[in-house]
Motif scaffolding. Structure first.
Motif, PDB file in Angstrom:
ATOM      1  N   PRO A   1      31.502 -15.499  -0.798  1.00  0.00           N
ATOM      2  CA  PRO A   1      32.383 -15.165  -0.149  1.00  0.00           C
ATOM      3  C   PRO A   1      33.509 -16.629  -0.060  1.00  0.00           C
ATOM      4  O   PRO A   1      32.842 -17.541   0.729  1.00  0.00           O
ATOM      5  N   ILE A   2      34.522 -16.448   0.043  1.00  0.00           N
ATOM      6  CA  ILE A   2      36.176 -17.529   0.263  1.00  0.00           C
ATOM      7  C   ILE A   2      36.168 -18.126   1.383  1.00  0.00           C
ATOM      8  O   ILE A   2      36.096 -19.597   1.895  1.00  0.00           O
ATOM      9  N   TYR A   3      35.505 -17.062   2.643  1.00  0.00           N
ATOM     10  CA  TYR A   3      35.541 -17.541   3.993  1.00  0.00           C
ATOM     11  C   TYR A   3      34.266 -18.344   4.175  1.00  0.00           C
ATOM     12  O   TYR A   3      34.218 -18.396   5.692  1.00  0.00           O
ATOM     13  N   PHE A   4      33.559 -18.114   3.708  1.00  0.00           N
ATOM     14  CA  PHE A   4      32.139 -18.497   4.664  1.00  0.00           C
ATOM     15  C   PHE A   4      31.642 -20.567   4.380  1.00  0.00           C
ATOM     16  O   PHE A   4      31.054 -20.739   4.648  1.00  0.00           O
ATOM     17  N   GLU A   5      32.650 -21.025   3.834  1.00  0.00           N
ATOM     18  CA  GLU A   5      32.650 -22.523   3.040  1.00  0.00           C
ATOM     19  C   GLU A   5      34.296 -22.497   3.022  1.00  0.00           C
ATOM     20  O   GLU A   5      33.949 -22.570   2.269  1.00  0.00           O
ATOM     21  N   GLY A   6      34.840 -24.337   4.037  1.00  0.00           N
ATOM     22  CA  GLY A   6      35.598 -24.642   3.689  1.00  0.00           C
ATOM     23  C   GLY A   6      37.237 -23.471   3.859  1.00  0.00           C
ATOM     24  O   GLY A   6      37.718 -23.733   3.044  1.00  0.00           O
TER      25      GLY A   6
ATOM     26  N   HIS B   1      35.329 -15.452   8.761  1.00  0.00           N
ATOM     27  CA  HIS B   1      36.132 -14.154   8.307  1.00  0.00           C
ATOM     28  C   HIS B   1      37.890 -14.499   8.804  1.00  0.00           C
ATOM     29  O   HIS B   1      38.785 -14.052   8.418  1.00  0.00           O
ATOM     30  N   ARG B   2      37.594 -14.045  10.530  1.00  0.00           N
ATOM     31  CA  ARG B   2      38.584 -13.849  10.485  1.00  0.00           C
ATOM     32  C   ARG B   2      39.447 -14.885  10.746  1.00  0.00           C
ATOM     33  O   ARG B   2      40.916 -15.288  10.529  1.00  0.00           O
ATOM     34  N   ARG B   3      38.944 -16.158  11.147  1.00  0.00           N
ATOM     35  CA  ARG B   3      39.708 -17.606  11.003  1.00  0.00           C
ATOM     36  C   ARG B   3      40.547 -17.358   8.965  1.00  0.00           C
ATOM     37  O   ARG B   3      41.628 -18.111   9.753  1.00  0.00           O
ATOM     38  N   PHE B   4      39.613 -17.312   8.322  1.00  0.00           N
ATOM     39  CA  PHE B   4      40.787 -17.632   7.088  1.00  0.00           C
ATOM     40  C   PHE B   4      41.654 -16.056   6.877  1.00  0.00           C
ATOM     41  O   PHE B   4      42.593 -16.949   6.730  1.00  0.00           O
ATOM     42  N   VAL B   5      41.395 -15.345   7.577  1.00  0.00           N
ATOM     43  CA  VAL B   5      42.620 -14.319   7.699  1.00  0.00           C
ATOM     44  C   VAL B   5      43.827 -14.417   8.472  1.00  0.00           C
ATOM     45  O   VAL B   5      44.771 -14.616   8.250  1.00  0.00           O
ATOM     46  N   GLU B   6      43.286 -15.416   9.763  1.00  0.00           N
ATOM     47  CA  GLU B   6      44.043 -15.662  10.542  1.00  0.00           C
ATOM     48  C   GLU B   6      44.902 -16.845   9.792  1.00  0.00           C
ATOM     49  O   GLU B   6      46.145 -16.838  10.338  1.00  0.00           O
ATOM     50  N   ALA B   7      45.279 -17.761   9.217  1.00  0.00           N
ATOM     51  CA  ALA B   7      45.061 -18.806   8.853  1.00  0.00           C
ATOM     52  C   ALA B   7      46.749 -17.598   7.457  1.00  0.00           C
ATOM     53  O   ALA B   7      46.905 -18.580   7.132  1.00  0.00           O
TER      54      ALA B   7
END
Length: 347
Positions: A248-253, A45-51
Protein backbone atom coordinates in the motif's frame (compact mmCIF):
# COMPACT_ATOMS: atom_id res chain seq x y z
CA UNK A 1 -10.54 16.28 7.89
CA UNK A 2 -13.98 14.77 8.21
CA UNK A 3 -15.07 12.04 5.82
CA UNK A 4 -18.66 11.99 4.55
CA UNK A 5 -19.74 8.93 2.55
CA UNK A 6 -22.33 9.32 -0.20
CA UNK A 7 -23.75 6.99 -2.84
CA UNK A 8 -24.01 7.03 -6.62
CA UNK A 9 -26.03 4.80 -8.93
CA UNK A 10 -24.21 2.79 -11.59
CA UNK A 11 -25.45 0.19 -14.09
CA UNK A 12 -24.34 -2.55 -11.69
CA UNK A 13 -25.65 -1.05 -8.44
CA UNK A 14 -24.90 1.71 -5.93
CA UNK A 15 -21.32 2.56 -5.02
CA UNK A 16 -20.13 4.38 -1.91
CA UNK A 17 -17.83 7.34 -2.46
CA UNK A 18 -16.17 10.03 -0.37
CA UNK A 19 -15.05 13.57 -1.25
CA UNK A 20 -12.31 15.22 0.85
CA UNK A 21 -10.49 18.53 0.37
CA UNK A 22 -10.80 21.27 -2.24
CA UNK A 23 -9.16 22.19 -5.51
CA UNK A 24 -8.70 20.31 -8.81
CA UNK A 25 -10.24 16.83 -8.50
CA UNK A 26 -8.33 13.57 -8.15
CA UNK A 27 -10.41 10.42 -8.68
CA UNK A 28 -8.62 7.74 -6.64
CA UNK A 29 -9.25 4.05 -7.46
CA UNK A 30 -8.29 2.16 -4.33
CA UNK A 31 -7.50 -1.26 -5.77
CA UNK A 32 -8.49 -4.88 -5.09
CA UNK A 33 -10.84 -4.70 -2.04
CA UNK A 34 -11.49 -1.61 0.04
CA UNK A 35 -13.71 -0.23 2.79
CA UNK A 36 -14.01 3.55 2.99
CA UNK A 37 -15.06 3.47 6.63
CA UNK A 38 -12.28 1.20 7.91
CA UNK A 39 -9.61 2.78 5.69
CA UNK A 40 -10.32 6.21 7.20
CA UNK A 41 -9.59 4.75 10.63
CA UNK A 42 -6.04 3.87 9.51
CA UNK A 43 -3.88 6.89 10.47
CA UNK A 44 -1.38 6.37 7.62
CA UNK A 45 -4.12 6.13 4.97
CA UNK A 46 -5.87 9.20 6.36
CA UNK A 47 -2.61 11.19 6.44
CA UNK A 48 -1.87 10.28 2.83
CA UNK A 49 -5.31 11.35 1.62
CA UNK A 50 -5.27 14.51 3.72
CA UNK A 51 -1.86 15.48 2.28
CA UNK A 52 -3.28 15.26 -1.25
CA UNK A 53 -6.45 17.03 -0.13
CA UNK A 54 -4.54 20.16 0.92
CA UNK A 55 -4.35 21.11 -2.77
CA UNK A 56 -6.95 18.87 -4.39
CA UNK A 57 -10.42 17.42 -4.06
CA UNK A 58 -9.79 13.71 -3.48
CA UNK A 59 -12.61 11.36 -4.52
CA UNK A 60 -12.37 7.72 -3.41
CA UNK A 61 -14.87 4.92 -3.86
CA UNK A 62 -15.45 1.27 -3.00
CA UNK A 63 -15.93 -0.79 -6.15
CA UNK A 64 -19.09 -2.84 -6.50
CA UNK A 65 -19.05 -5.93 -4.35
CA UNK A 66 -16.98 -4.62 -1.46
CA UNK A 67 -16.80 -2.08 1.33
CA UNK A 68 -19.82 0.17 1.71
CA UNK A 69 -20.97 -0.29 -1.90
CA UNK A 70 -23.67 -2.76 -2.91
CA UNK A 71 -22.36 -6.26 -2.31
CA UNK A 72 -24.16 -8.24 -5.07
CA UNK A 73 -22.23 -8.22 -8.32
CA UNK A 74 -22.33 -10.21 -11.55
CA UNK A 75 -19.74 -8.76 -13.98
CA UNK A 76 -15.98 -8.97 -13.29
CA UNK A 77 -14.30 -7.39 -16.29
CA UNK A 78 -12.32 -4.31 -17.21
CA UNK A 79 -15.40 -3.04 -19.04
CA UNK A 80 -17.58 -3.34 -15.95
CA UNK A 81 -14.99 -1.38 -13.93
CA UNK A 82 -14.86 1.35 -16.58
CA UNK A 83 -18.65 1.48 -16.65
CA UNK A 84 -18.75 2.06 -12.88
CA UNK A 85 -16.05 4.73 -13.06
CA UNK A 86 -17.84 6.54 -15.90
CA UNK A 87 -21.07 6.52 -13.91
CA UNK A 88 -19.38 8.09 -10.86
CA UNK A 89 -17.69 10.79 -12.96
CA UNK A 90 -21.03 11.56 -14.61
CA UNK A 91 -22.78 11.65 -11.23
CA UNK A 92 -20.24 14.19 -9.95
CA UNK A 93 -20.32 16.22 -13.16
CA UNK A 94 -16.55 16.23 -13.54
CA UNK A 95 -15.23 17.78 -16.75
CA UNK A 96 -11.46 17.82 -16.08
CA UNK A 97 -9.71 15.69 -13.45
CA UNK A 98 -6.66 13.61 -12.51
CA UNK A 99 -7.19 9.87 -12.39
CA UNK A 100 -5.18 7.89 -9.82
CA UNK A 101 -5.25 4.09 -9.74
CA UNK A 102 -3.63 1.62 -7.34
CA UNK A 103 -3.04 -2.07 -8.15
CA UNK A 104 -5.66 -3.15 -10.71
CA UNK A 105 -7.14 0.32 -10.27
CA UNK A 106 -4.06 1.50 -12.15
CA UNK A 107 -5.04 -0.65 -15.12
CA UNK A 108 -8.59 0.73 -15.04
CA UNK A 109 -7.30 4.30 -14.72
CA UNK A 110 -4.97 3.79 -17.70
CA UNK A 111 -7.78 2.40 -19.86
CA UNK A 112 -10.00 5.32 -18.84
CA UNK A 113 -7.25 7.79 -19.81
CA UNK A 114 -7.00 6.21 -23.26
CA UNK A 115 -10.73 6.71 -23.82
CA UNK A 116 -10.98 10.18 -22.29
CA UNK A 117 -7.83 12.15 -23.23
CA UNK A 118 -9.64 15.51 -23.20
CA UNK A 119 -11.07 15.01 -19.71
CA UNK A 120 -8.07 13.44 -17.95
CA UNK A 121 -5.55 16.13 -16.98
CA UNK A 122 -3.01 13.66 -15.57
CA UNK A 123 -2.72 9.94 -14.93
CA UNK A 124 -1.21 8.54 -11.71
CA UNK A 125 -0.53 4.81 -11.42
CA UNK A 126 0.83 3.08 -8.32
CA UNK A 127 1.86 -0.54 -7.75
CA UNK A 128 0.31 -1.86 -10.92
CA UNK A 129 1.28 -3.81 -14.03
CA UNK A 130 0.42 -4.11 -17.70
CA UNK A 131 -0.76 -7.73 -17.46
CA UNK A 132 -2.26 -9.16 -14.30
CA UNK A 133 -1.26 -12.61 -15.46
CA UNK A 134 2.39 -11.67 -14.84
CA UNK A 135 1.87 -11.31 -11.09
CA UNK A 136 2.63 -14.97 -10.38
CA UNK A 137 2.89 -18.37 -12.12
CA UNK A 138 -0.47 -19.94 -12.93
CA UNK A 139 -0.20 -22.68 -10.23
CA UNK A 140 0.46 -20.01 -7.60
CA UNK A 141 -2.50 -17.90 -8.74
CA UNK A 142 -4.80 -20.95 -8.65
CA UNK A 143 -3.57 -21.89 -5.17
CA UNK A 144 -4.19 -18.40 -3.79
CA UNK A 145 -7.69 -18.23 -5.28
CA UNK A 146 -8.50 -21.69 -3.92
CA UNK A 147 -7.22 -20.80 -0.46
CA UNK A 148 -9.31 -17.62 -0.34
CA UNK A 149 -12.42 -19.55 -1.31
CA UNK A 150 -11.78 -22.47 1.04
CA UNK A 151 -10.65 -20.52 4.13
CA UNK A 152 -10.93 -16.72 3.95
CA UNK A 153 -9.32 -16.30 7.35
CA UNK A 154 -6.18 -18.15 6.31
CA UNK A 155 -6.26 -16.64 2.81
CA UNK A 156 -6.47 -13.09 4.17
CA UNK A 157 -3.45 -13.71 6.39
CA UNK A 158 -1.41 -15.12 3.51
CA UNK A 159 -2.23 -12.09 1.38
CA UNK A 160 -1.41 -9.75 4.27
CA UNK A 161 2.02 -11.40 4.55
CA UNK A 162 2.57 -10.85 0.81
CA UNK A 163 1.48 -7.21 0.99
CA UNK A 164 3.37 -6.49 4.24
CA UNK A 165 6.57 -8.61 4.22
CA UNK A 166 8.37 -8.47 7.53
CA UNK A 167 5.73 -6.26 9.16
CA UNK A 168 4.80 -6.68 12.85
CA UNK A 169 2.05 -9.20 13.54
CA UNK A 170 -0.37 -6.47 14.62
CA UNK A 171 -0.08 -4.84 11.17
CA UNK A 172 -0.73 -8.02 9.18
CA UNK A 173 -3.53 -9.06 11.56
CA UNK A 174 -5.18 -5.67 11.17
CA UNK A 175 -4.98 -5.77 7.38
CA UNK A 176 -6.33 -9.33 7.30
CA UNK A 177 -9.34 -8.20 9.36
CA UNK A 178 -9.96 -5.25 7.05
CA UNK A 179 -9.87 -7.55 4.00
CA UNK A 180 -12.45 -9.89 5.54
CA UNK A 181 -14.69 -6.97 6.49
CA UNK A 182 -14.38 -5.44 3.01
CA UNK A 183 -15.52 -8.49 1.05
CA UNK A 184 -16.79 -12.05 1.33
CA UNK A 185 -14.45 -14.88 0.40
CA UNK A 186 -16.27 -15.44 -2.87
CA UNK A 187 -16.16 -11.74 -3.81
CA UNK A 188 -12.51 -11.35 -2.81
CA UNK A 189 -11.54 -14.33 -4.97
CA UNK A 190 -13.58 -13.08 -7.93
CA UNK A 191 -12.04 -9.59 -7.74
CA UNK A 192 -8.50 -10.99 -7.44
CA UNK A 193 -9.15 -13.28 -10.39
CA UNK A 194 -10.29 -10.21 -12.36
CA UNK A 195 -6.95 -8.54 -11.57
CA UNK A 196 -5.12 -11.62 -12.84
CA UNK A 197 -7.10 -11.54 -16.10
CA UNK A 198 -6.87 -7.83 -16.99
CA UNK A 199 -4.35 -7.04 -19.73
CA UNK A 200 -3.84 -3.42 -20.85
CA UNK A 201 -0.41 -3.82 -22.47
CA UNK A 202 -1.74 -3.22 -25.98
CA UNK A 203 -3.51 0.05 -25.13
CA UNK A 204 -0.85 1.69 -22.94
CA UNK A 205 1.05 3.15 -25.94
CA UNK A 206 -2.14 5.04 -26.85
CA UNK A 207 -2.08 7.12 -23.64
CA UNK A 208 -1.60 10.81 -24.48
CA UNK A 209 -1.87 12.47 -21.06
CA UNK A 210 0.96 13.33 -18.61
CA UNK A 211 1.62 10.18 -16.59
CA UNK A 212 3.43 9.44 -13.34
CA UNK A 213 4.07 5.78 -12.44
CA UNK A 214 5.05 5.11 -8.82
CA UNK A 215 6.17 1.69 -7.62
CA UNK A 216 7.56 0.24 -4.42
CA UNK A 217 11.10 -0.98 -5.07
CA UNK A 218 10.81 -4.05 -2.81
CA UNK A 219 7.15 -5.00 -3.32
CA UNK A 220 6.41 -8.74 -3.25
CA UNK A 221 2.78 -8.32 -4.28
CA UNK A 222 3.61 -6.53 -7.56
CA UNK A 223 7.34 -6.80 -8.37
CA UNK A 224 9.09 -3.58 -9.34
CA UNK A 225 10.00 -4.93 -12.79
CA UNK A 226 6.29 -5.03 -13.68
CA UNK A 227 5.85 -1.38 -12.76
CA UNK A 228 8.93 -0.44 -14.75
CA UNK A 229 7.55 -2.29 -17.80
CA UNK A 230 4.20 -0.51 -17.45
CA UNK A 231 5.92 2.88 -17.38
CA UNK A 232 8.02 1.99 -20.43
CA UNK A 233 4.87 1.27 -22.46
CA UNK A 234 3.30 4.70 -21.78
CA UNK A 235 4.75 7.48 -23.98
CA UNK A 236 6.57 10.07 -21.87
CA UNK A 237 5.67 8.48 -18.53
CA UNK A 238 7.79 9.32 -15.49
CA UNK A 239 8.77 6.44 -13.19
CA UNK A 240 9.47 7.03 -9.49
CA UNK A 241 10.78 4.19 -7.34
CA UNK A 242 9.59 4.40 -3.74
CA UNK A 243 11.73 2.76 -1.10
CA UNK A 244 10.39 -0.06 1.07
CA UNK A 245 8.52 -3.34 0.74
CA UNK A 246 4.94 -2.59 1.85
CA UNK A 247 2.54 -2.68 -1.08
CA UNK A 248 0.00 0.00 0.00
CA UNK A 249 1.29 3.44 -0.94
CA UNK A 250 0.10 4.84 2.40
CA UNK A 251 1.81 2.33 4.71
CA UNK A 252 5.45 3.30 4.23
CA UNK A 253 6.78 6.77 3.47
CA UNK A 254 3.31 8.08 2.75
CA UNK A 255 4.46 11.68 3.17
CA UNK A 256 7.15 11.28 0.50
CA UNK A 257 4.68 9.56 -1.85
CA UNK A 258 2.17 12.37 -1.41
CA UNK A 259 4.85 15.05 -1.90
CA UNK A 260 6.00 13.33 -5.10
CA UNK A 261 2.47 13.26 -6.49
CA UNK A 262 1.83 16.89 -5.56
CA UNK A 263 5.11 17.97 -7.15
CA UNK A 264 4.20 16.19 -10.39
CA UNK A 265 0.73 17.75 -10.48
CA UNK A 266 2.11 21.23 -9.81
CA UNK A 267 4.56 20.78 -12.67
CA UNK A 268 1.67 19.90 -14.96
CA UNK A 269 -0.10 23.07 -13.83
CA UNK A 270 2.71 25.19 -15.26
CA UNK A 271 5.64 25.17 -12.86
CA UNK A 272 8.97 23.46 -13.19
CA UNK A 273 9.03 21.86 -9.77
CA UNK A 274 12.08 23.92 -8.76
CA UNK A 275 12.04 25.64 -5.43
CA UNK A 276 12.34 29.37 -5.07
CA UNK A 277 15.72 30.46 -3.78
CA UNK A 278 16.29 30.08 -0.04
CA UNK A 279 19.20 31.95 1.60
CA UNK A 280 20.05 28.93 3.73
CA UNK A 281 20.59 26.51 0.84
CA UNK A 282 22.79 26.61 -2.25
CA UNK A 283 21.29 26.00 -5.69
CA UNK A 284 22.68 22.44 -5.67
CA UNK A 285 21.25 21.76 -2.22
CA UNK A 286 17.86 22.99 -3.44
CA UNK A 287 18.07 20.54 -6.35
CA UNK A 288 18.97 17.68 -4.02
CA UNK A 289 16.19 18.32 -1.53
CA UNK A 290 13.65 18.67 -4.35
CA UNK A 291 14.66 15.23 -5.66
CA UNK A 292 14.45 13.79 -2.15
CA UNK A 293 10.84 15.03 -2.03
CA UNK A 294 10.24 13.08 -5.25
CA UNK A 295 11.28 9.87 -3.48
CA UNK A 296 14.67 9.44 -5.16
CA UNK A 297 17.58 7.73 -3.39
CA UNK A 298 20.98 9.37 -3.06
CA UNK A 299 22.33 7.04 -5.76
CA UNK A 300 19.51 8.02 -8.13
CA UNK A 301 20.08 11.72 -7.43
CA UNK A 302 23.81 11.27 -8.09
CA UNK A 303 23.12 9.69 -11.49
CA UNK A 304 20.63 12.41 -12.35
CA UNK A 305 22.99 15.26 -11.42
CA UNK A 306 26.15 13.60 -12.75
CA UNK A 307 27.99 13.66 -9.41
CA UNK A 308 29.22 11.01 -6.98
CA UNK A 309 27.02 9.43 -4.32
CA UNK A 310 29.44 10.75 -1.70
CA UNK A 311 28.83 14.30 -2.97
CA UNK A 312 25.07 13.84 -2.66
CA UNK A 313 25.53 12.38 0.84
CA UNK A 314 27.39 15.56 1.80
CA UNK A 315 24.66 17.80 0.36
CA UNK A 316 22.02 15.86 2.29
CA UNK A 317 23.91 16.32 5.55
CA UNK A 318 24.28 20.05 4.86
CA UNK A 319 20.55 20.34 4.20
CA UNK A 320 19.77 18.50 7.44
CA UNK A 321 21.97 20.87 9.40
CA UNK A 322 20.73 24.07 7.75
CA UNK A 323 17.03 23.18 8.00
CA UNK A 324 17.29 21.61 11.43
CA UNK A 325 15.62 18.36 10.35
CA UNK A 326 16.59 14.72 10.82
CA UNK A 327 14.73 12.65 8.23
CA UNK A 328 14.09 12.66 4.50
CA UNK A 329 10.38 12.76 5.29
CA UNK A 330 10.86 16.08 7.09
CA UNK A 331 12.75 17.38 4.05
CA UNK A 332 9.82 16.38 1.82
CA UNK A 333 7.43 18.23 4.12
CA UNK A 334 9.69 21.32 3.99
CA UNK A 335 9.67 21.19 0.17
CA UNK A 336 5.87 20.98 0.14
CA UNK A 337 5.56 23.94 2.52
CA UNK A 338 8.00 26.03 0.46
CA UNK A 339 6.11 25.40 -2.75
CA UNK A 340 2.80 26.29 -1.15
CA UNK A 341 4.09 29.53 0.44
CA UNK A 342 6.44 30.77 -2.29
CA UNK A 343 5.09 29.25 -5.49
CA UNK A 344 7.07 27.72 -8.35
CA UNK A 345 9.63 29.27 -10.69
CA UNK A 346 8.51 29.34 -14.31
CA UNK A 347 10.59 28.11 -17.22
Amino acid sequence: MKQVVRFASTPGGRIAYSVVGSGPPIVYLLGWVSHLGLAWEMPSHRRFVEALAQDHTVIRYDKLGCGLSDRPREAFTLESELETLDALIGHLGLKRYTIFGSCEGGQVAAAHAVRNPDAVASLLVYGSCARGGDLAPDPVKRSILSLIGAHWGMGSRVLADIWFPGAPAEVTDMFARVQRAAATAEMAAALLDMFYRIDVADILPAIRVPTLVLHRRGSRAVPFELGRELASLIPGAQLVALEGRMQPIYFEGEDIAAATILSFLRDRAGGTGRLSTDPRLTDRELQVVAHIAEGLTNAEIARLLGVSVRTVDAHVEHVRTKLGVRSRAQMAVWVSEQRQSRGLLRR
